[in-house]
Design a protein around this motif. Structure first.
Motif, mmCIF file in Angstrom:
data_model
loop_
_atom_site.group_PDB
_atom_site.id
_atom_site.type_symbol
_atom_site.label_atom_id
_atom_site.label_comp_id
_atom_site.label_asym_id
_atom_site.label_seq_id
_atom_site.Cartn_x
_atom_site.Cartn_y
_atom_site.Cartn_z
ATOM 1 N N TYR A 237 18.521 66.031 -12.457
ATOM 2 C CA TYR A 237 18.430 66.274 -11.019
ATOM 3 C C TYR A 237 19.286 65.217 -10.315
ATOM 4 N N PRO A 238 20.622 65.314 -10.408
ATOM 5 C CA PRO A 238 21.476 64.258 -9.848
ATOM 6 C C PRO A 238 21.314 64.066 -8.341
ATOM 7 N N ASP A 239 21.048 65.155 -7.595
ATOM 8 C CA ASP A 239 20.883 65.025 -6.147
ATOM 9 C C ASP A 239 19.595 64.298 -5.772
ATOM 10 N N LYS A 240 18.675 64.185 -6.744
ATOM 11 C CA LYS A 240 17.415 63.465 -6.521
ATOM 12 C C LYS A 240 17.392 62.126 -7.263
ATOM 13 N N GLY A 241 18.429 61.856 -8.057
ATOM 14 C CA GLY A 241 18.471 60.615 -8.822
ATOM 15 C C GLY A 241 17.467 60.571 -9.954
ATOM 16 N N ILE A 242 17.131 61.729 -10.503
ATOM 17 C CA ILE A 242 16.099 61.837 -11.543
ATOM 18 C C ILE A 242 16.675 62.497 -12.794
ATOM 19 N N ASP A 243 16.402 61.888 -13.944
ATOM 20 C CA ASP A 243 16.677 62.495 -15.246
ATOM 21 C C ASP A 243 15.363 62.489 -16.015
ATOM 22 N N LEU A 244 15.020 63.617 -16.608
ATOM 23 C CA LEU A 244 13.782 63.739 -17.372
ATOM 24 C C LEU A 244 14.094 64.119 -18.813
ATOM 25 N N LEU A 245 13.338 63.563 -19.731
ATOM 26 C CA LEU A 245 13.362 64.045 -21.108
ATOM 27 C C LEU A 245 12.079 64.838 -21.272
ATOM 28 N N ALA B 60 19.541 55.591 -7.802
ATOM 29 C CA ALA B 60 19.918 56.108 -6.480
ATOM 30 C C ALA B 60 20.461 57.522 -6.653
ATOM 31 N N PRO B 61 20.105 58.452 -5.819
ATOM 32 C CA PRO B 61 19.443 58.331 -4.528
ATOM 33 C C PRO B 61 17.928 58.574 -4.545
ATOM 34 N N CYS B 62 17.267 58.348 -5.681
ATOM 35 C CA CYS B 62 15.829 58.599 -5.786
ATOM 36 C C CYS B 62 15.064 57.787 -4.729
ATOM 37 N N THR B 63 14.125 58.451 -4.068
ATOM 38 C CA THR B 63 13.308 57.788 -3.045
ATOM 39 C C THR B 63 11.844 57.673 -3.461
ATOM 40 N N PHE B 64 11.500 58.171 -4.657
ATOM 41 C CA PHE B 64 10.112 58.116 -5.114
ATOM 42 C C PHE B 64 9.717 56.680 -5.444
ATOM 43 N N ALA B 65 8.466 56.355 -5.180
ATOM 44 C CA ALA B 65 7.941 55.015 -5.469
ATOM 45 C C ALA B 65 6.897 55.097 -6.574
ATOM 46 N N THR B 66 6.720 53.985 -7.287
ATOM 47 C CA THR B 66 5.643 53.885 -8.274
ATOM 48 C C THR B 66 4.318 53.774 -7.516
ATOM 49 N N LYS C 48 10.303 51.082 -5.409
ATOM 50 C CA LYS C 48 11.294 52.164 -5.485
ATOM 51 C C LYS C 48 12.691 51.574 -5.612
ATOM 52 N N ILE C 49 13.668 52.434 -5.867
ATOM 53 C CA ILE C 49 15.064 52.030 -5.984
ATOM 54 C C ILE C 49 15.468 51.328 -4.679
ATOM 55 N N GLY C 50 16.137 50.186 -4.827
ATOM 56 C CA GLY C 50 16.600 49.436 -3.668
ATOM 57 C C GLY C 50 15.662 48.331 -3.226
ATOM 58 N N ASP C 51 14.424 48.329 -3.734
ATOM 59 C CA ASP C 51 13.484 47.266 -3.378
ATOM 60 C C ASP C 51 13.910 45.940 -3.995
ATOM 61 N N LYS D 226 18.169 43.647 -6.590
ATOM 62 C CA LYS D 226 17.510 44.883 -6.142
ATOM 63 C C LYS D 226 17.208 45.786 -7.335
ATOM 64 N N VAL D 227 16.150 46.597 -7.205
ATOM 65 C CA VAL D 227 15.814 47.578 -8.244
ATOM 66 C C VAL D 227 16.917 48.631 -8.258
ATOM 67 N N SER D 228 17.593 48.771 -9.402
ATOM 68 C CA SER D 228 18.686 49.746 -9.507
ATOM 69 C C SER D 228 18.324 50.926 -10.414
ATOM 70 N N ARG D 229 17.308 50.749 -11.259
ATOM 71 C CA ARG D 229 16.890 51.826 -12.169
ATOM 72 C C ARG D 229 15.426 51.611 -12.528
ATOM 73 N N ILE D 230 14.683 52.709 -12.637
ATOM 74 C CA ILE D 230 13.289 52.676 -13.079
ATOM 75 C C ILE D 230 13.172 53.681 -14.213
ATOM 76 N N PHE D 231 12.621 53.227 -15.337
ATOM 77 C CA PHE D 231 12.469 54.084 -16.518
ATOM 78 C C PHE D 231 11.014 54.075 -16.955
ATOM 79 N N PHE D 232 10.448 55.249 -17.183
ATOM 80 C CA PHE D 232 9.094 55.404 -17.713
ATOM 81 C C PHE D 232 9.199 56.002 -19.104
ATOM 82 N N GLY D 233 8.479 55.465 -20.074
ATOM 83 C CA GLY D 233 8.445 56.053 -21.402
ATOM 84 C C GLY D 233 8.763 55.052 -22.484
#
Length: 176
Positions: free
Chosen positions: A83-91, A111-117, A122-125, A165-172
């Motif tokens: 989901y490049p327009d949302k800044g999200i990649d899922l496995l 970026a450009p993800c705006t979701f927060a943990t 979130k990205i940019g914090d 700044k937070v540039s990437r967030i990875f879960f898993g």
């Protein structure tokens, strides 16, 4: 049968030792707290294990989907959803069968993800905000100046920082 005094003491000691081996209070409290925190964590409404149908309701169809491939490391079939327009990649994992229900196995956000943990990061914090929010759950052996590992690289959250700044967030799981 009557036990002698030394045998009574020995029996009590052995019994106490055996009970203490199975006492949950001997487990480090931070491990239990970290596991509970990770189970409850999410990025927006995305979380590990979320079924594909729920992902589609939240994000819509991915811009691209990779091939469904067999992953030797764990014996599961996996597929990338981008989901490049949302800044999200899922496995997405279908489990051990190609026809299995796909669920989120890992989440990568930039970026450009705006979701927060759940802790509000979130990205940019600011890097300092992420480090403060997750201070009690940090894996100090694998974290460094540019990376904060929460839980472990075998299952957790990894924050990458660029210029403070937070540039990437990875879960898993980032390692096998």
């Amino acid at each position: 049968m009557r036990l002698s005094h030394p045998m009574k003491i020995l029996t009590i000691l052995i019994g106490t030792l055996a009970l203490n081996m199975f006492d949950a209070s001997n487990c480090p409290a931070d491990e239990t707290a970290t596991e509970a925190m990770l189970r409850a964590e999410s990025l927006g409404r995305l979380r590990l294990g979320l079924p594909g149908n729920d992902v589609l309701k939240l994000l819509g169809s991915p811009a691209t989907r990779g091939e469904l491939v067999f992953q030797e490391a764990d014996g599961n079939y996996v597929q990338d959803w981008h989901y490049p327009d949302k800044g999200i990649d899922l496995l997405m994992s279908a489990g051990e069968k190609k026809s299995g229900v796909k669920t989120i196995a890992n989440i990568a956000a930039a970026a450009p993800c705006t979701f927060a943990t759940r802790q509000g990061i979130k990205i940019g914090d600011a890097e300092s905000a992420a480090r403060k929010a997750y201070a009690e759950h940090v894996d100090r052996e694998t974290s460094d100046a540019g990376t904060l590992v929460v839980g472990s690289i075998y299952g957790g959250i990894i924050f990458n920082f660029t210029e403070g700044k937070v540039s990437r967030i990875f879960f898993g799981a980032a390692a096998e």
